[in-house]
Design a protein around this motif. Sequence first.
Motif, mmCIF file in Angstrom:
data_model
loop_
_atom_site.group_PDB
_atom_site.id
_atom_site.type_symbol
_atom_site.label_atom_id
_atom_site.label_comp_id
_atom_site.label_asym_id
_atom_site.label_seq_id
_atom_site.Cartn_x
_atom_site.Cartn_y
_atom_site.Cartn_z
ATOM 1 N N GLU A 177 30.543 -28.849 -32.933
ATOM 2 C CA GLU A 177 30.135 -29.450 -31.661
ATOM 3 C C GLU A 177 28.980 -28.661 -31.049
ATOM 4 O O GLU A 177 27.986 -29.254 -30.578
ATOM 5 N N SER A 183 25.202 -30.260 -30.751
ATOM 6 C CA SER A 183 24.659 -30.436 -29.399
ATOM 7 C C SER A 183 23.411 -29.581 -29.189
ATOM 8 O O SER A 183 22.532 -29.924 -28.383
ATOM 9 N N SER A 215 25.943 -34.196 -25.759
ATOM 10 C CA SER A 215 26.789 -33.175 -25.162
ATOM 11 C C SER A 215 27.762 -32.681 -26.222
ATOM 12 O O SER A 215 27.928 -33.298 -27.279
ATOM 13 N N ALA A 257 29.208 -34.819 -29.290
ATOM 14 C CA ALA A 257 29.052 -34.270 -30.632
ATOM 15 C C ALA A 257 30.394 -34.245 -31.351
ATOM 16 O O ALA A 257 30.480 -34.516 -32.555
#
Length: 397
Positions: free
Chosen positions: A101, A105, A111, A115
């Motif tokens: 994530e 991102s 964001s 993600a």
Amino acid sequence: MNDLASTAAPGRTPYAPAVRAALRRAAPALAAYAAVRLLGVTVLAVWSAANGKNWHTLLTARWDSLWYTRVAEQGYGYSVQLANGDLHSDLAFFPLLPWLERGLSAVSPLSAADAGMVVAWSASLGAAWALYATGERLHGPRAGMALVALWAVLPVGIVQSMAYSESLFTALAAWSLYCVLTGRWVWAGVLASLAGLTRPVGAAVVAALWVTAVLTVRDERAGGASPRAVFRGRHRGMLTGVLLAPLGWLGYVLWVAARQGSLTGYLDVQGGWGNGFDGGIAFGAFIWHQLSGPAFPAGIGLVVGVALVVWLYVRGVRQGQPPPLPVYGGAVLLLALTAKGYFGSKPRLMLPAYPLLLPLAVGVARWPRTRAWLVIGLIAAGSAVYGAFWLNGSGPP
């Protein structure tokens, strides 16, 4: 016990053409999987709008997804002290999903929460491909298609579209076991290590590799092969894969232990969440409480559900599944049923146990196509409705 060596191809085809050919064969199954997931998200969006809720928020910013996002954005170190004294620490959440994530991102406008959803959707397709490849290899293309469809239409299948780690873990675990089936031990070890960085149940993938390696060596030795011949012949890379497999899971658990100042640090963190393993005593008591009270029908449903998954596991073993599949599926099932907290999460915890669906997939593959797709379609519709109802209600804890 099936001789695992017989499932490994004697030679290697060129990598890129082989991947393209495999993807072409899997394409119909992936399209069917995507259609089922699209139906689930569409029904969720309509249901949520009628309830004044946002489907996107339900998929990306509730329950565990909030914890993963917080780790992605701020790193580890956050905890919540509950009124009853329990301490919920973000150390309970393994790091691969928040790492992805954060990375996605950082290189995109997404964001961390969005993600996470992109990772989950992409990984779910990767998992579906691995399931198709496994079913195709063992029982033919129609079984591969049925296995993917059955996994897609599970009642809690909507979790596959959430910013949770189940889809990512299933993809890594399923490809790792497929690599074992095809004799690619180093890749199997790398993927097992990544699975071990994703969820605590990554230990099940490690167990599958280790047990299969032991059985393979035993069979080769029984056939007269020397230990050197085993590791330098068609099982080249086995030892490397076996050594790589536990590194992710063990590395994170030891890191938490060092951070907590206790060898049992990760177990202590899970204890703060009310989790842990007690051999199923707490779950059994929960079922008995349902059976002995006004929630008797729910208790009966739990008993039937547990009996069904156990029957599916036994059926798969009797069908002669190659060793890594029943070892992995049995370990996932055992860990889910013996966990002592969050009883409503057990169906979600069993989501990665795809080998349990193989006996059903073999049966569905024998049906006439029209009947098979009609039944799958009806179940998909029911699953979509249930998923929308579930996430708009209690949902995953």
